[in-house]
Structures are given as C-alpha cells and as structure tokens.
Motif scaffolding. Structure first.
Motif, PDB file in Angstrom:
ATOM      1  N   THR A  28       4.944  -4.532  -7.780  1.00  0.00           N
ATOM      2  CA  THR A  28       5.919  -5.612  -7.598  1.00  0.00           C
ATOM      3  C   THR A  28       5.582  -6.479  -6.404  1.00  0.00           C
ATOM      4  O   THR A  28       5.829  -7.674  -6.408  1.00  0.00           O
ATOM      5  CB  THR A  28       7.336  -5.048  -7.427  1.00  0.00           C
ATOM      6  OG1 THR A  28       7.312  -4.131  -6.332  1.00  0.00           O
ATOM      7  CG2 THR A  28       7.808  -4.351  -8.657  1.00  0.00           C
ATOM      8  N   GLN A  29       5.021  -5.871  -5.368  1.00  0.00           N
ATOM      9  CA  GLN A  29       4.668  -6.673  -4.199  1.00  0.00           C
ATOM     10  C   GLN A  29       3.706  -7.786  -4.610  1.00  0.00           C
ATOM     11  O   GLN A  29       3.792  -8.908  -4.166  1.00  0.00           O
ATOM     12  CB  GLN A  29       3.989  -5.800  -3.143  1.00  0.00           C
ATOM     13  CG  GLN A  29       4.905  -4.898  -2.394  1.00  0.00           C
ATOM     14  CD  GLN A  29       5.821  -5.685  -1.474  1.00  0.00           C
ATOM     15  OE1 GLN A  29       6.999  -5.806  -1.736  1.00  0.00           O
ATOM     16  NE2 GLN A  29       5.267  -6.228  -0.412  1.00  0.00           N
ATOM     17  N   ALA A  68      -7.037   4.552  -4.089  1.00  0.00           N
ATOM     18  CA  ALA A  68      -7.553   3.981  -2.841  1.00  0.00           C
ATOM     19  C   ALA A  68      -8.634   4.875  -2.260  1.00  0.00           C
ATOM     20  O   ALA A  68      -9.688   4.391  -1.831  1.00  0.00           O
ATOM     21  CB  ALA A  68      -6.411   3.804  -1.840  1.00  0.00           C
ATOM     22  N   ARG A 124       1.672   2.485  -8.983  1.00  0.00           N
ATOM     23  CA  ARG A 124       2.723   1.995  -9.876  1.00  0.00           C
ATOM     24  C   ARG A 124       2.175   1.576 -11.231  1.00  0.00           C
ATOM     25  O   ARG A 124       2.922   1.126 -12.089  1.00  0.00           O
ATOM     26  CB  ARG A 124       3.405   0.797  -9.221  1.00  0.00           C
ATOM     27  CG  ARG A 124       3.973   1.157  -7.876  1.00  0.00           C
ATOM     28  CD  ARG A 124       4.597  -0.046  -7.242  1.00  0.00           C
ATOM     29  NE  ARG A 124       5.763   0.387  -6.506  1.00  0.00           N
ATOM     30  CZ  ARG A 124       6.972  -0.141  -6.645  1.00  0.00           C
ATOM     31  NH1 ARG A 124       7.174  -1.134  -7.465  1.00  0.00           N
ATOM     32  NH2 ARG A 124       7.981   0.314  -5.948  1.00  0.00           N
ATOM     33  N   SER A 172      -4.244  -0.854  -4.133  1.00  0.00           N
ATOM     34  CA  SER A 172      -3.582   0.370  -3.664  1.00  0.00           C
ATOM     35  C   SER A 172      -2.171   0.490  -4.199  1.00  0.00           C
ATOM     36  O   SER A 172      -1.685   1.601  -4.434  1.00  0.00           O
ATOM     37  CB  SER A 172      -3.522   0.385  -2.139  1.00  0.00           C
ATOM     38  OG  SER A 172      -4.797   0.283  -1.612  1.00  0.00           O
ATOM     39  N   GLU A 173      -1.501  -0.652  -4.372  1.00  0.00           N
ATOM     40  CA  GLU A 173      -0.152  -0.593  -4.920  1.00  0.00           C
ATOM     41  C   GLU A 173      -0.194  -0.094  -6.358  1.00  0.00           C
ATOM     42  O   GLU A 173       0.635   0.692  -6.786  1.00  0.00           O
ATOM     43  CB  GLU A 173       0.501  -1.982  -4.850  1.00  0.00           C
ATOM     44  CG  GLU A 173       1.981  -1.965  -5.223  1.00  0.00           C
ATOM     45  CD  GLU A 173       2.607  -3.353  -5.239  1.00  0.00           C
ATOM     46  OE1 GLU A 173       1.865  -4.339  -5.362  1.00  0.00           O
ATOM     47  OE2 GLU A 173       3.841  -3.427  -5.145  1.00  0.00           O
ATOM     48  N   ILE A 217       0.836  -1.198   0.000  1.00  0.00           N
ATOM     49  CA  ILE A 217       0.000   0.000   0.000  1.00  0.00           C
ATOM     50  C   ILE A 217       0.877   1.257   0.000  1.00  0.00           C
ATOM     51  O   ILE A 217       0.687   2.165  -0.812  1.00  0.00           O
ATOM     52  CB  ILE A 217      -0.948   0.001   1.214  1.00  0.00           C
ATOM     53  CG1 ILE A 217      -1.924  -1.169   1.119  1.00  0.00           C
ATOM     54  CG2 ILE A 217      -1.700   1.312   1.304  1.00  0.00           C
ATOM     55  CD1 ILE A 217      -2.767  -1.383   2.350  1.00  0.00           C
ATOM     56  N   GLY A 218       1.853   1.260   0.895  1.00  0.00           N
ATOM     57  CA  GLY A 218       2.702   2.442   1.035  1.00  0.00           C
ATOM     58  C   GLY A 218       3.490   2.741  -0.225  1.00  0.00           C
ATOM     59  O   GLY A 218       3.608   3.897  -0.644  1.00  0.00           O
ATOM     60  N   SER A 219       4.003   1.693  -0.861  1.00  0.00           N
ATOM     61  CA  SER A 219       4.835   1.943  -2.032  1.00  0.00           C
ATOM     62  C   SER A 219       4.002   2.389  -3.235  1.00  0.00           C
ATOM     63  O   SER A 219       4.542   2.812  -4.245  1.00  0.00           O
ATOM     64  CB  SER A 219       5.655   0.691  -2.382  1.00  0.00           C
ATOM     65  OG  SER A 219       4.794  -0.335  -2.793  1.00  0.00           O
ATOM     66  N   GLY A 220       2.673   2.271  -3.113  1.00  0.00           N
ATOM     67  CA  GLY A 220       1.821   2.773  -4.186  1.00  0.00           C
ATOM     68  C   GLY A 220       1.942   4.287  -4.324  1.00  0.00           C
ATOM     69  O   GLY A 220       1.747   4.843  -5.402  1.00  0.00           O
ATOM     70  N   GLY A 221       2.260   4.955  -3.213  1.00  0.00           N
ATOM     71  CA  GLY A 221       2.442   6.401  -3.252  1.00  0.00           C
ATOM     72  C   GLY A 221       1.168   7.130  -3.631  1.00  0.00           C
ATOM     73  O   GLY A 221       0.060   6.620  -3.439  1.00  0.00           O
ATOM     74  N   LEU A 222       1.331   8.294  -4.197  1.00  0.00           N
ATOM     75  CA  LEU A 222       0.174   9.133  -4.506  1.00  0.00           C
ATOM     76  C   LEU A 222      -0.620   8.575  -5.681  1.00  0.00           C
ATOM     77  O   LEU A 222      -1.832   8.482  -5.651  1.00  0.00           O
ATOM     78  CB  LEU A 222       0.652  10.559  -4.806  1.00  0.00           C
ATOM     79  CG  LEU A 222      -0.455  11.616  -4.898  1.00  0.00           C
ATOM     80  CD1 LEU A 222      -1.181  11.754  -3.561  1.00  0.00           C
ATOM     81  CD2 LEU A 222       0.107  12.938  -5.367  1.00  0.00           C
ATOM     82  N   GLY A 261      -2.351   3.714  -6.149  1.00  0.00           N
ATOM     83  CA  GLY A 261      -1.905   4.746  -5.219  1.00  0.00           C
ATOM     84  C   GLY A 261      -3.004   5.317  -4.345  1.00  0.00           C
ATOM     85  O   GLY A 261      -4.110   4.773  -4.266  1.00  0.00           O
ATOM     86  N   PHE A 262      -2.680   6.419  -3.694  1.00  0.00           N
ATOM     87  CA  PHE A 262      -3.597   7.056  -2.763  1.00  0.00           C
ATOM     88  C   PHE A 262      -4.854   7.528  -3.494  1.00  0.00           C
ATOM     89  O   PHE A 262      -5.968   7.402  -3.002  1.00  0.00           O
ATOM     90  CB  PHE A 262      -2.890   8.239  -2.104  1.00  0.00           C
ATOM     91  CG  PHE A 262      -3.740   8.986  -1.128  1.00  0.00           C
ATOM     92  CD1 PHE A 262      -4.167   8.369   0.039  1.00  0.00           C
ATOM     93  CD2 PHE A 262      -4.105  10.310  -1.367  1.00  0.00           C
ATOM     94  CE1 PHE A 262      -4.953   9.061   0.946  1.00  0.00           C
ATOM     95  CE2 PHE A 262      -4.895  10.995  -0.466  1.00  0.00           C
ATOM     96  CZ  PHE A 262      -5.322  10.372   0.704  1.00  0.00           C
TER      97      PHE A 262
END
Lengths: 375, 656
Positions: free
Chosen positions: A252-253, A280, A246, A272-273, A238-243, A276-277
């Motif tokens: 990649t996760q 989500a 990807r 979410s990855e 989720i976090g690495s999805g950023g704003l 992004g935000f």
C-alpha cells in the motif's frame, strides 16, 4: 573468431556470475513494473517494458565485452576516457534538466546519462594507470598524481550538475582501486588524514538542500515533510512488509504513492514491502554472491590490469548498493543513488552490464593458452 | 605487468580478502537492520502503514502582485473559501459530488473531469470543486457536514483584479492549469492556477512562487485532527509595471464606447506608459473558474473583447506609413528636401487613376508639404521610384512586419509585402501599381498599433529600435529588487540625422501649421508632432459614398501617431480607432492631444496648464470609482490638481 571456439575460454565463462546478475535484473524489472503500476485504474506505464529493453541492450553489451581479450582495452583507455569526458562536458551545454539538476543528454527518444558511461571509462583508465605504477614497498604519493587528476576532472564536472551522490561514488571507486593497487603505509596514512581534512571543506561547499538532507538524517524530525518524510515513508514500507511481505502489487505504501522516487532511488522499499524480510534478505544475498564471486575473479586474475579492472567494476556495484540500501533503510542520508541492476534507468543498467561483461572476460582469460606451460 | 612479483601479488590478495570481509560485514549489517525493521518492529510499522493517516497537504503558493509604477496593486490576492473533496473519504465520488451540489445549492459539476483528475493523484489529496463560495455555502456545509463525508472547506488565496476591466489585456488572467502545462514537468498539479493570458502568462515563472506543504493527522473519516508540521509556501515575486495607473485609466477612458487601441511609449527606453484596448473584459471570473455561459458570452461578443488590439489588431497603417516612405525616399536620394513634385488631385499609372484624398490636388509640393498635407500623389510618385522591396527594407528597419518582442503572448507580426512574398503567397508577380498603394500604407500592408508606436518612437529617439517593455522591475515579496529591466535595444534604422530632422519638422507642422492634417492634436504650450492616417477598409468605386450611408464594418479606420515634446520627446503615442468613419485627423488626433495633455499634467504637476478639453477628460477619470476601500492613498487623480479642476468644473456647470 579463434576466441569463440576456444574451449578453455568457454569453460571459464562464469555462468554463476551471469545468472546471479540476471536474477537481480529480473526482480528489478518486476519491481519497476509494480512501482509504476496504478492499481486504481489498473494501468501501468511503459517503464518496465523500457527497462526490459535496456536489459536486452545491456546483455548484448555484456556479450560484446566478453568476446575480445580485455587486455586490448588498456591500449584504448585514454580514448574511452576522452570520449566520456566529451559527453560529460556536453551536459551543461546541451543537457536537459530534471529535478533541479542537469544530468542527461537527449538523442532523439534516447536519453543518456554521461556520468554513468564515464564511470566505466574511468575504471578502465585507472586500471591502466595503476597497472603501470608499482613500487617496492607500495605506491608513493607522486605515483598518485595522475590517477587523482583524471578522477577529479569528471568528479568536478558531476558536482557541477549537481549530482553529489554520483560524484561521491566516483571517489569511493577511486579509493577502492587505489587501495588494491597498494599504497605504501606512509601514503595511506597521509591519504586518510587528507580525507578527514576534506570533510569540513566539503560540508561548507554543500548546497542548502544537500546540507538539509544530512541534518535531516541526523534528526528526521527536523524536516518531516521533505527528506525526513521520504525516510519515514520508506521505513514504513520496509517495516510493514514483515517477514513474508504483502504480496506482489499489494504494497500500500507503494500503490498509494506514499513512497517517493518509487522506481529509482526507493525501489528497494517497494520490493521489501511486497516480499518482506525473506525477499529482502534474498536480494541482499544475491548481491553478496555477486560481489564475493567477483572478488574470486579478481583474486584469480592472471595480471594486475585485469585484477584492477574487475575490482573497479565491483567497487562501483558495492558502493552503489551499500549507499542505496543504507539510505532506504534509514541508515544513511538520502542521496540520489540508484540500486545497481535493480533501479530503473537505461544508462546505468547498460554500463553496469558491460562492466560485468568485463569481469567475466577477466575470468575467462585467467589462464589463456600462451601463459600455460606446453605439455 | 603479470602478477609474478610475490610481494605485490600478496598485497593484492590481502586487499581482496579484506574487501570480501567488508562486503560481508556491510551487507550483514544491512541484513540486521532489515531484521529489526521487518521482524522486530514489523507490527509497529504495519500499524503505521494501515493507518497511514499522516497526510501531506500541499499549500499552493500565493502569486506575486502586479503593481503600477507608483506601487498601486493592480492585481492582488484575497482569501476565499473553496469547497474541497477528499476522494478517499467518500464512498463514491460521483454521488458525493451530486449530493454536494444539491445540498449546497451550487451548480452541478463536471463529474467526469473531476473523476479523471482524482485518478491522477493520491486519493487522500483534496480536489477543489468550487472556488470562492459565498458565506451561505459556508454555513450550509458546516451544518450538513455529516451528510457530506469527505467534503470540506479550505481557505486559499484568490486572484483578484480590484479595478475590474482595467488594463485587462495587459494584466491578463489566470485559470486552472491544463493540458500541456500539466505535462511540461514544471511541477504543476491538477487544480493549480496558472497564468493564461497577458502578463500573468508571460511572467508566470516569476509570479508563481513555490508551494509549501503541511503534514496533518486525520482520523479514519478524514477529519483533520491536528497539523503535525508545516513548511511555509514561498510567495511569488511581484511585478512593478512601467505604467502609471492614472494614465492607463485615462487612455482607456478616451476609448470608451469605441473599438480601438492606444499605445504610449517612452521613446528613449521603450517603456510602455499606457496600453489600452477596447472593448475590454473583467478578468475576475477567470480566477474563480469561469462558467461556460460567461466564457461563451465573452468569445461570441460582437467586438471580441478578449483581443488585445494594441498588438493583435492588424490594420493597414494608411498615411501614418508615409513616415517610412519619406525616410526611404530621403535616404535613397530619390528626393531632397527641396525637390518638388506636382499633385493634380490624381495620378495616372497604367490604365488606372490613383486619387489623392484631396480632389483638387495639392499643386507643387516638397517632402515637408507632402507630409504636412498628407499628399497621396507625392508619395505615389516617390513609391514608384523606390519600388516595393526598398520600401519594405525600410519598413523592416522600423521594426514592421515582425513582432516587436514585447513580453506578451500572441503578438501579431503585421505584414510588409515584398515581391518575393507575393510570389510565395499567391505565385504571382508584383505589379508596380500595387507599389503605389504600399507607399501610402494601403494594399497588403498591415501593422499593429504597438508597431506604429515604435515607428514614431524611433523618429523621436534618433532611429533606435527598442523592445517595448511594460515591466520595470521584479521585486521579492519583501520588496527587494530581484530583477531590474534595462532598455533592450534591438537595432537601429541607420538613418541620417538630416533625414530624421526633416521628418520631425514635418510632423511638427502636421500638428502646428495652419493647414496641417493633425491640428486637433495641438497643445498650447508644448509642441506635439504627429501624423494622421485613414486606413481604407473598403475600396470605393468611381462613385463616392457618404460615410454615414456605409455599413459600419466598411468604414475607414482612423490612425494617429504622435510624439511630444518635439524637441525633447518624452512620449510616443499610437492610436487606432476602428471604423471611425472620419479620418485620423478628426477622430484620433484629439485623443492623442488629450493623452499628451494628461501625461504632461501628471509629470509636470502644478506648473502645467491643462487645456479645457484635457481638463474635462481628466475630471471624468478623477470621478472614476477606484478600488472599493483598499488603497485610498492612490486616488485616480493627482491630489494637487483635482480640487482645482473640480472647482472650475462646478463653476462652469453653474454658468450653463
């Protein structure tokens, strides 16, 4: 077919509710495709296709649930409940195992998860029971005896599967409908006390792995390989999805299989990855829209049964979504609850759509002809 | 009830509004959480994702042991070095595989298979390429590590069978999981070992254990930096067999150089005391991955060493089947113990003459004599009166014609013909002449040595049909009993006590009377009961051919079934020697005697006097090399006996 041609009914058909749901559904199927897509071989499994098939079946179910007067359901509430219970009882006898519990019934190529169908049957029955139980000053404790009993029977059966998460959702739905039915202040206080008292009792009944999940949630470092690992990987996704994410099929996760249960419990992490935000928040917005719009329906319902029925369906959607999202974002312990309309799973999807059909139905008949003053 | 009552209606409305607020609050909180994860901490999480160098490595579980009845490990694990490749850390899997093969001086691998295996799992997970490599390879890899990125060594447990080909058919072997087992959803991963044959297969779920895992941090080249955390694997449970290694080894020794099988059961419980099948094979190569040429050698070997003849070999039971015919005749009232029938050396039926094995005939015989002398003509007549379907009914009651249900795979059912079966199979009616053959265990009748052991065990135990069991209990790695196996009674032949008594007495005299066919099974101090059998493989015409002149594969099989002591049976034995040439009395009976002899020497200890023949055989077992070093306390022979025996052996050798 008088109903079909009734203009007022069509006018009151809630297109927004349906459209919101279909959007969530479409995004879900798309994400199921991604979650089961294997980038290294450019191969995908048939999950997304099957999800689409189930969605079509669900849509038919939704339309069927719209076409008759929902009040007729009240008459058959016990019948539905009994049928649901039969299926649920059949599970430990003939059911198939998966991941350490027995939750499914197989009918040829189709697998049914009776706890999902039971949920709807219970909502209908509770709506009927609460409809007939009113008391000036609120429901007394004795008014709750029968509704509690009919809830506890499936809950205990589901706990035995074991499926802690689903059993919990049943209780949450029951509590929500009870609150809508209006308990007296004294009853409410007693219930809150009883709920608080039940917590230690429940904890003592948990299986070691279930307890472990909760302790892991409180302290993920305890078990970085098991449940803690899932939560960490989900947060990384989720976090690495950023704003802005990807990109579709580029998480990649997900693609490297770091995420567990990618197409069911942790599908929100995949989404979410990739999106992004922005994505989500958009998805969460859709759920809020669905629920708030649904509550408007409850508010406008012409009588108590319809209000209770719609509210029960919405409560189910709300609790499942809240628990699932809380779990994937690391705010709640990991319990096996799927994201409604979004996660992979046929029984759940079809039941949810039939339920939504009933909400639309309640809205359509909020002012049926016979209740209107003649001009 | 319509929402007319103001009060309820208002209460309901209020709840709906609160619900709406809760929805907004909960999802608002979720949104805030997402904001902090995806916007606030985005950098941190993406760097963790980019360098997701925390790897989950699976630790395959150590399989449970298999121990003999006295605790000697028959199947064990030892540490071994495996060569592992992490696909993610190699530029190209195929090139790396080739380079590893040349640099490490190892045979080339099946690149295609490995690539396929690699696709089905995360690229950071190691693939086992070579199992149990020697120290030369270990050194070679350590020194050439830089030329072989992604190739590493891993220490893992290797399944070993310290006694080599000992009891190999029973113990079975393991191999890499494949095909249907992988897809069965029971959690197997490519490269895992799984039981493939024998007890290893049948008890897989007990032996397997639960995999553990460890989280390791690696650098960008895939080199292991440190272990972050570790979840221990759970060892599989151990099987404690009902078999004493010494008796089993003795039985195998008896069959040395022959093709055949020996089964010994405890009649009252169905416990397997020994189950030998020769020729046998060494299961060790399977565990480290059997090579193509090794596998080919095994499967194309002349006498099929992979077949467990005790339950996969189907032979005509020959005269041992007369036990069943005799029981049927007594129960059906066709004969009494006193009624006599005449044997003139042959029996004319239709246009054919059915011969007795004794050309001169047995004269007037009763049931007892007929069994003792194994008179064929007597049983022809009895069989004719019984009819094939009645014989078959009794054969079924003795558990013939269907698997015994022992927990081993690929057990053969044998064959008990009936008229209905023949109609189905050949679409032909049953001819009465064929019944005569069936009555003496020839014709279509087929049985396995294990089934015949059950038959004689039932004679010994009063007619109870038990499932043969070779596992006595299952123990946890810490030695707690997980499961204790109880005798499993499958049925009862429903025979009268007098019938069983008659048969037992006849079998006693087969061995102990002067003219019995099984005299060579006689023990001096303990009464053995038995029945010989000679299964015809080739039907001779009018002209008898001397055995020595017959091709080996046409020679008769020799059978002997026995139990002892007759009055309080402790052991039931069934022996078959393929293409022995001579009858069961000559070749199989002495083996049963030696086995019983040795069994009593083991169980009665010092008080028991071994026969000379038994002693010779026992010495040869005693001198067998045990496992190299591991378990000196379990020498092959009972210690108290071996010295004495050895001394006498030496003395005898000195004399000659």
């Amino acid at each position: 077919m008088r109903l079909m041609v009734d203009r007022r009914l069509i006018a009151h058909f809630d297109g927004l509710l349906l459209l919101t749901t279909l959007t969530i559904l479409g995004l879900g199927a798309m994400t199921v495709y991604s979650a089961t897509y294997d980038a290294s071989s450019a191969m995908h499994t048939s999950h997304a296709w099957r999800q689409a098939t189930w969605a079509s079946v669900g849509l038919v179910g939704l339309l069927v649930a719209v076409f008759f007067d929902y009040r007729k359901l009240e008459r058959y509430a016990f019948l539905f409940y009994a049928a649901g219970l039969c299926l649920l009882i059949a599970v430990p006898l003939f059911g198939s195992m998966g991941g350490g519990s027995r939750r499914w019934l197989s009918f040829g190529p189709v697998t049914l998860q009776p706890s999902e169908t039971m949920k709807l049957a219970l909502i209908i029955l509770l709506a009927r029971l609460f409809h007939h139980r009113t008391h000036p000053g609120g429901l007394r404790l004795r008014d709750l005896a029968v509704p509690t009993a009919v809830t506890m029977v499936p809950v205990l059966l589901i706990l035995g599967q074991p499926d802690l998460g689903t059993a919990g959702v049943f209780l949450f739905v029951f509590a929500s409908m009870l609150l809508l039915a209006g308990p007296s202040p004294g009853t409410l206080g007693l219930l809150v006390l009883a709920a608080l008292g039940a917590v230690p009792l429940l904890l003592s009944q948990l299986k070691p792995y279930q307890l472990k999940r909760i302790t892991t949630f409180l302290n993920p470092e305890l078990d970085p390989l098991g449940a803690g690992y899932h939560v960490i990987q989900s947060k990384i996704a989720i976090g690495s999805g950023g704003l802005t994410g990807r990109g579709y099929l580029h998480g990649t996760q997900n693609q490297l299989n770091f995420l567990p249960e990618q197409h069911t419990d942790f599908i929100f992490s995949v989404f979410s990855e990739e999106w992004g935000f922005v994505g989500a928040i958009g998805l969460i917005g859709l759920y809020v829209l669905l629920l708030v719009r649904g509550l408007v329906v409850v508010n406008r319902a012409k009588e108590r049964f319809g209000a209770l029925l719609a509210f029960g369906v919405l409560a189910n959607v709300f609790w499942q979504a809240a628990i699932n999202l809380g779990m994937t974002t690391g705010m709640l312990p990991v319990v096996g609850i799927t994201l409604p309309f979004f996660s992979y799973g046929g029984s759940s999807l079809v039941t949810l759509m039939v339920g939504l059909g009933l909400v639309i139905n309640v809205n359509m008949r909020r002012n049926s002809r016979d209740r209107l003053p003649r001009l | 009830m319509p929402l007319s009552s103001r009060e309820t209606s208002n209460g309901l409305r209020r709840t709906v509004v609160i619900a709406g607020l809760i929805v907004v609050a909960v999802f608002g909180a979720l949104g805030a959480r997402l904001y902090s994860l995806q916007v606030g901490e985005a950098e941190r999480w993406s760097s963790l994702s980019e360098n997701n160098r925390i790897r989950l490595q699976r630790i395959p579980p150590t399989r449970g042991l298999i121990l003999d009845a006295r605790g000697t490990p028959l199947v064990d694990n030892r540490p071994a070095y495996d060569v592992v490749i992490v696909p993610e850390d190699t530029k190209d899997l195929a090139t790396t595989l080739n380079r590893a093969s040349t640099l490490l001086d190892l045979p080339p691998t099946n690149t295609e298979n490995l690539k396929k295996a690699a696709r089905k799992r995360p690229a950071y997970e190691g693939l086992t390429v070579y199992r149990d490599v020697g120290w030369e390879t270990v050194v070679a890899l350590e020194t050439r590590q830089l030329e072989l990125p992604g190739v590493s060594l891993e220490v893992g447990p290797l399944r070993t069978y310290p006694f080599g080909d000992f009891a190999s058919h029973l113990l079975g072997y393991v191999g890499e999981v494949s095909g249907s087992d992988l897809e069965s959803g029971s959690g197997y991963r490519m490269g895992d070992l799984i039981g493939k044959f024998g007890a290893e297969r049948a008890w897989e779920s007990y032996l397997r254990g639960v995999a553990g895992g460890q989280q390791i941090e690696v650098d960008s080249l895939g080199r292991r930096l440190r272990v972050l955390s570790r979840a221990a694997e759970t060892r599989g449970n151990s099987l404690v067999l009902t078999i004493d290694r010494r008796l089993q080894q003795f039985a195998e020794q008896l069959l040395e150089g022959k093709e055949g099988a020996i089964v010994a059961l405890r009649p009252d419980t169905g416990e397997v005391l020994a189950m030998a099948s020769q020729p046998s094979f060494d299961p060790n190569p399977f565990a480290r991955g059997i090579r193509q040429d090794e596998w080919k050698a095994l499967t194309s070997a002349k006498y099929d060493p992979l077949s467990n003849r005790a339950l996969q070999g189907q032979y005509p039971p020959g005269s041992t089947f007369k036990i069943v015919t005799a029981a049927a005749a007594l129960e059906e009232g066709i004969v009494t113990p006193f009624s006599r029938l005449y044997c003139g050396g042959s029996y004319r039926f239709g246009k054919r003459r059915y011969r007795c094995w004794k050309r001169g005939g047995h004269g007037s015989v009763n049931l007892h004599d007929a069994l003792v002398h194994s008179c064929d003509v007597y049983f022809y007549q009895v069989g004719k009166q019984l009819g094939v379907d009645t014989i078959a009914e009794y054969a079924h009651r003795f558990g013939l014609g269907k698997p015994t249900g022992i927990a081993l795979t690929n057990e053969k059912p044998g064959l008990i013909p009936t008229s209905a079966w023949k109609k189905r199979r050949f679409n032909e009616p049953w001819y009465s002449g064929e019944t005569l053959s069936v009555a003496i265990g020839q014709g279509y009748v087929l049985t396995t040595p294990l089934q015949m052991a059950n038959v004689v065990a039932m004679v010994a135990n009063g007619g109870k049909l038990l499932r043969p069991q070779y596992v006595g209990r299952v123990e946890s790695p810490h030695g707690e009993v997980v499961e204790q196996l109880e005798p499993d009674v499958l049925g009862d032949a429903g025979l009268r006590r007098s019938t069983l008594h008659q048969i037992r007495e006849a079998l006693r005299d087969v061995v102990n009377s002067r003219r019995g066919t099984g005299q060579r099974s006689k023990l001096p101090t303990i009464d053995v009961g038995g029945k010989t059998g000679t299964a015809q493989v080739f039907k001779m015409g009018r002209k008898a051919v001397k055995t020595e002149h017959m091709a080996r594969h046409l020679r008769d099989h020799a059978w002997f079934v026995a139990f002892a002591p007759v009055d309080e049976p402790e052991i039931a034995i069934s022996i078959v020697i393929e293409h022995a040439g001579k009858g069961g009395g000559a070749t199989a009976a002495p083996l049963a005697r030696d086995l019983a002899d040795f069994y009593f020497a083991l169980t009665r200890g010092r008080d028991y006097q071994l026969t000379d023949a038994g002693r010779d055989a026992a010495v040869s077992v005693a001198s067998l090399s045990g496992p190299p070093t591991a378990h000196p306390e379990t020498e092959a022979m009972p210690v108290e006996m071996s010295d004495d025996v050895r001394a006498r052996m030496l003395a005898r050798r000195g004399r000659s």
